[in-house]
Design an enzyme around this catalytic site. Structure first.
Site, PDB file in Angstrom:
ATOM      1  N   HIS A 189       0.799  -1.235   0.000  1.00  0.00           N
ATOM      2  CA  HIS A 189       0.000   0.000   0.000  1.00  0.00           C
ATOM      3  C   HIS A 189       0.829   1.281   0.000  1.00  0.00           C
ATOM      4  O   HIS A 189       0.525   2.238   0.717  1.00  0.00           O
ATOM      5  CB  HIS A 189      -0.944   0.014   1.206  1.00  0.00           C
ATOM      6  CG  HIS A 189      -2.015  -1.048   1.171  1.00  0.00           C
ATOM      7  ND1 HIS A 189      -2.511  -1.585   0.016  1.00  0.00           N
ATOM      8  CD2 HIS A 189      -2.694  -1.679   2.184  1.00  0.00           C
ATOM      9  CE1 HIS A 189      -3.444  -2.482   0.308  1.00  0.00           C
ATOM     10  NE2 HIS A 189      -3.571  -2.565   1.606  1.00  0.00           N
ATOM     11  N   HIS A 242      -9.651   2.210   0.324  1.00  0.00           N
ATOM     12  CA  HIS A 242      -9.584   1.120   1.292  1.00  0.00           C
ATOM     13  C   HIS A 242     -10.697   1.227   2.339  1.00  0.00           C
ATOM     14  O   HIS A 242     -10.456   1.030   3.533  1.00  0.00           O
ATOM     15  CB  HIS A 242      -8.202   1.114   1.946  1.00  0.00           C
ATOM     16  CG  HIS A 242      -7.719  -0.231   2.358  1.00  0.00           C
ATOM     17  ND1 HIS A 242      -8.296  -0.938   3.390  1.00  0.00           N
ATOM     18  CD2 HIS A 242      -6.735  -1.010   1.881  1.00  0.00           C
ATOM     19  CE1 HIS A 242      -7.655  -2.083   3.541  1.00  0.00           C
ATOM     20  NE2 HIS A 242      -6.704  -2.165   2.627  1.00  0.00           N
ATOM     21  N   GLU A 264     -11.328  -3.701  -2.761  1.00  0.00           N
ATOM     22  CA  GLU A 264     -10.311  -2.790  -3.294  1.00  0.00           C
ATOM     23  C   GLU A 264     -10.130  -3.074  -4.778  1.00  0.00           C
ATOM     24  O   GLU A 264      -9.485  -4.046  -5.158  1.00  0.00           O
ATOM     25  CB  GLU A 264      -8.995  -3.011  -2.549  1.00  0.00           C
ATOM     26  CG  GLU A 264      -9.112  -2.860  -1.049  1.00  0.00           C
ATOM     27  CD  GLU A 264      -8.047  -3.654  -0.301  1.00  0.00           C
ATOM     28  OE1 GLU A 264      -6.850  -3.447  -0.566  1.00  0.00           O
ATOM     29  OE2 GLU A 264      -8.406  -4.496   0.527  1.00  0.00           O
TER      30      GLU A 264
END
Ligand code: BGC
Length: 340
Positions: free
Chosen positions: A106, A175, A304
């Site tokens: 991420h 997210h 996601e």
């Protein structure tokens, strides 16, 4: 529709954080922080006409800063994992920050979720923007990034545009953790996922490189199943990550339909992305969420939309390279309604 702004708090290093509330014509409402371009709340009417907050979040900036999990955040430059943080582009090897064991997750230690974004009111929402410098967490190129978050006709949309001055890689997602009842276990939520195949999870929840059919696996959501039915099954990709934390290779639209019988709320996800990661909060430790309500393991799920994890190291998969000076554009929409 209206947009209002309020002061939300100050980060530990002294940055001011504001919260933008978008109220749509139909009474739906969302709050978004400029910290991480983070969706904090989303109020959706249930079958009894009550408003349910379907997104998990916190009451204070300290909690956003001190807790893990990327709640509601805009994630990048590369959402999901890159093996050992390494990739080669135009013959040059790059090493990114390692923040998930020996892998990159991420966007690294200071991903886009930790930026305070610039905010500008637009029709039906707010446009957030940042400039990520050349070398940020190891990525090449200065990246100019905008995400327009809008709420209209029951749809929360994320419109991303980016431009880099050098060839680079980009994989952006939101997210948010959803619970269509506003709280409690997600095991009873129903899902349909438009994917005939998925990437197999290997060590570190990274793809092994194999793409296989969902047939006869716990990943088969071509017809509706509850999350709970097979979340603790022996399906290797699911078991390895303590529940769903897997990438579906999308094969049609809409990508996903999620619904709860209790609230009657249906959420339909559409995207131009090739994949979607279903994460069922397997690693979410108990914590205090908004209004002091406990939020923890398997109490919310993420969808996601993204490129496949580690795709930069799998050239046969849809690519995530953006060329210098070429505009990047992608859109994902979460539309809410009631089961008729
Ligand atoms: C990842 C999980 C991770 C979670 C929170 C998800 O997108 O796939 O493995 O635990 O984010 O960091």
């Amino acid at each position: 529709m209206s947009v209002t702004k309020r002061f939300f708090g100050t980060t530990a290093d002294g940055r001011e954080v504001n919260c933008y509330k978008i109220t749509a014509e139909n009474g739906m409402e969302t709050e978004i922080l400029d910290y991480g371009a983070t969706v904090r709340t989303l109020l959706v009417p249930d079958k009894k006409g009550n408003m349910v907050d379907v997104i998990m979040g916190y009451d204070t900036i300290e909690e956003y800063e001190n807790n893990d999990g990327y709640l509601g955040a805009t994630v990048g430059r590369f959402a999901n994992r890159i093996k050992k943080g390494k990739f080669t582009l135009n013959g040059k090897e790059y090493t990114l920050a390692l923040n998930d064991g020996e892998n990159h997750l991420h966007g690294g230690n200071i991903g886009f979720d930790k930026y305070v974004w610039k905010a500008k009111e637009i029709t039906d929402g707010v446009e957030f923007s940042i400039v990520s410098p050349d070398g940020d967490e190891g990525y090449p190129g200065t990246l100019d990034l905008k995400v327009a978050i809008t709420l209209k006709n029951g749809a929360l949309s994320f419109d991303y545009t980016a431009l880099s001055d050098k060839d680079t890689i980009v994989n952006l997602t939101n997210h948010s953790y959803f619970n269509l009842n506003g709280g409690g276990s997600i095991h009873g939520h129903f899902l349909t996922v438009n994917a005939v195949s998925f990437t197999i999870n290997g060590e570190g929840c990274l793809p092994t490189g194999e793409i296989v059919s969902v047939k006869n696996t716990a990943m088969d959501f071509l017809t509706e199943h509850t999350i709970g039915e097979r979340v603790d099954s022996d399906c290797p990709s699911v078991k390895l990550c303590g529940g769903y934390d897997s990438n579906f290779c999308l094969s049609g639209t809409p990508a996903v339909i999620a619904r709860s019988e209790d609230s009657g709320i249906v959420m339909t996800v559409t995207t131009d992305q090739p994949g979607v990661q279903l994460y069922t909060g397997n690693m979410t430790s108990d914590r205090k969420g908004k209004g002091g309500k406990t939020f923890g393991r398997r109490m919310a799920f993420c969808l996601e939309t993204q490129h496949y994890p580690d795709c930069i190291n799998h050239p046969e998969w849809p690519g995530c390279v953006i060329k210098a000076g070429e505009k990047y554009k992608t859109k994902t929409t979460y539309t809410f309604g009631l089961k008729g």
